[in-house]
Write an enzyme that holds these catalytic residues in place. Sequence first.
Site, mmCIF file in Angstrom:
data_model
loop_
_atom_site.group_PDB
_atom_site.id
_atom_site.type_symbol
_atom_site.label_atom_id
_atom_site.label_comp_id
_atom_site.label_asym_id
_atom_site.label_seq_id
_atom_site.Cartn_x
_atom_site.Cartn_y
_atom_site.Cartn_z
ATOM 1 N N HIS A 318 0.930 -1.125 0.058
ATOM 2 C CA HIS A 318 -0.209 0.024 -0.010
ATOM 3 C C HIS A 318 0.872 1.306 -0.258
ATOM 4 O O HIS A 318 0.854 2.511 -0.342
ATOM 5 C CB HIS A 318 -1.249 -0.488 1.645
ATOM 6 C CG HIS A 318 -0.742 0.545 2.904
ATOM 7 N ND1 HIS A 318 0.456 -0.136 3.310
ATOM 8 C CD2 HIS A 318 -0.568 1.338 2.984
ATOM 9 C CE1 HIS A 318 0.527 -0.497 4.491
ATOM 10 N NE2 HIS A 318 0.522 1.239 4.776
ATOM 11 N N ASP A 319 1.991 1.005 0.459
ATOM 12 C CA ASP A 319 2.809 2.534 0.266
ATOM 13 C C ASP A 319 4.174 2.271 0.058
ATOM 14 O O ASP A 319 5.070 2.812 -0.123
ATOM 15 C CB ASP A 319 3.027 2.111 1.922
ATOM 16 C CG ASP A 319 2.602 3.719 2.799
ATOM 17 O OD1 ASP A 319 1.705 4.110 2.292
ATOM 18 O OD2 ASP A 319 2.518 3.548 4.009
ATOM 19 N N LYS A 322 5.354 5.940 -1.432
ATOM 20 C CA LYS A 322 6.070 6.485 -0.248
ATOM 21 C C LYS A 322 7.531 6.747 -0.566
ATOM 22 O O LYS A 322 8.376 7.549 -0.380
ATOM 23 C CB LYS A 322 5.562 6.179 1.267
ATOM 24 C CG LYS A 322 5.109 6.542 1.838
ATOM 25 C CD LYS A 322 4.742 6.630 3.406
ATOM 26 C CE LYS A 322 3.272 6.921 3.706
ATOM 27 N NZ LYS A 322 3.198 6.995 5.429
ATOM 28 N N HIS A 371 -6.361 3.406 1.242
ATOM 29 C CA HIS A 371 -5.412 3.515 2.510
ATOM 30 C C HIS A 371 -5.481 5.023 3.939
ATOM 31 O O HIS A 371 -5.477 4.561 4.929
ATOM 32 C CB HIS A 371 -4.116 2.248 2.718
ATOM 33 C CG HIS A 371 -3.551 3.501 2.206
ATOM 34 N ND1 HIS A 371 -3.242 3.544 1.489
ATOM 35 C CD2 HIS A 371 -2.269 4.449 3.436
ATOM 36 C CE1 HIS A 371 -1.537 3.731 0.700
ATOM 37 N NE2 HIS A 371 -1.495 4.163 2.133
ATOM 38 N N HIS A 372 -5.742 5.592 2.619
ATOM 39 C CA HIS A 372 -6.022 6.872 3.343
ATOM 40 C C HIS A 372 -8.078 7.639 3.554
ATOM 41 O O HIS A 372 -7.966 8.787 3.348
ATOM 42 C CB HIS A 372 -4.996 8.087 3.479
ATOM 43 C CG HIS A 372 -3.643 7.560 3.753
ATOM 44 N ND1 HIS A 372 -3.774 7.356 5.358
ATOM 45 C CD2 HIS A 372 -2.640 7.371 3.498
ATOM 46 C CE1 HIS A 372 -2.030 7.582 5.410
ATOM 47 N NE2 HIS A 372 -2.051 7.335 4.997
#
Length: 470
Positions: A318-319, A322, A371-372
Amino acid sequence: MHVDARGSAYSDVLAGLSYALDLTEGQHPGHCVRSCLIGLRLADAAGIDPGGRSSLFHALLMKDLGCSSNAARFSALFGAGDQELKAAIKVVDWPRMLQSFRFVVRHTAPGHFWLKRVWQTLGVLAHGTAGARDVVQTRCDRGADIARLLGFSDATVAAIRALDEHWNGRGQPLGLAGEEIPRLARVLNLAQTCEVFLTTYGQDAMFQMAAMRRGRWFDPALVEVLIGLRDDQRFWRRLRTADALTELRRTDVPDALTTVGEADLDRTAEAFAHVIDAKSPWTYRHSTGVAEIAVRVAGVLGLPDGTCRLLRRAALLHDLGKLGVSNLILDKPGRLDARELAVVKAHPLHTARILDRVPALAPLSDLAAAHHERLDGRGYHRRLDGTALSLPQRILAIADVGDALRMSRPYRDGLPDDKVIAIMRRDAGAGLDADCVEAFASIAERLPAVADLPAVAVVDGLKDDYIQAA
């Protein structure tokens, strides 16, 4: 939600995910794929056998698996964005003292008061050759370890470990020279450097660089092979202008007939979770923590095993976005300003874009990138509301919040489970799904204990740099 990996080539999985590594290195999208195309062309012209070509293919696409592991150290040491530093150093002939010194002076604490820049520069220079070797060693060892986790051959692992060794013995981290350097690593070093110069300065500059570094950085025989390809203008033109993934699929790729299976996707997601979590000491084990919470919450809510497996995969990845966020932002000990917050809020979009490039993982894109999002529509990046959020998306949001609150961050210590649950319950029904919150509360005490100290204190090689940068 259903993902069918049948018919997808493993080469497509690796090539698509290599775009995440390009983000971390500050390179133009497709850097690893273009490096792969150059390296495979060199291999063909140099007569490397099919077995070596297969190992080389994996090494070229995954050469930067360890790149995130030294991002925090780079950023802390120089007081600058890690992507900018890594992109800039790729075009510097850094074993030459004057060029190395100019790089340090130019890129240390940019935009700060001159006195801070002077002191920070002195700190960088004080680390000297040994400090540079440690940073490269971390990257090379980490990359090799993840390559082994992916099940690659010993030749692939050795090539990734020796990526930055130079023909004259002045490379890093071991100072290997000449024939001591694995042949595939010599191809990697030449191919990746050629791609950077080709993309940044053009074809003439690329060939000039290779000639100037012949016998120093690069195997002279490989440079001769490269020069022999100079007249193939169609190859170089398409490398600069065509879509990199499309070009790779048109090439005789070693893995093109190797179909990816469910276990391959699980293993690859786990490996890339290690890449993601190494980006910042403050997100150490975050992806694996989110995956564990998500699967446990899904079990409480009665989701079928197949959905739980896909949810775990999405949680591990999911990240991905980033990897493109500067460590100056990720590790900032105070409140983010508007520009920094906008950069952070864009990371789910980058996650989606990377997964969309991987046919076998593209169906997970909407889940991983949500997810956010919040039930009230005030989340990011798509501002979806409760009418558009599936149960797996709601679970992933809960898992992300729960793990983030339990772990230390630059601006606060990790919170105990009772306080985490209290915070989440206050937001239940507004931002977070109430049933998911209660499912989390029911499993929280069975989650692995969180270390009292911030991850920066327990990750080797990071503590000293962070103390100096404080």
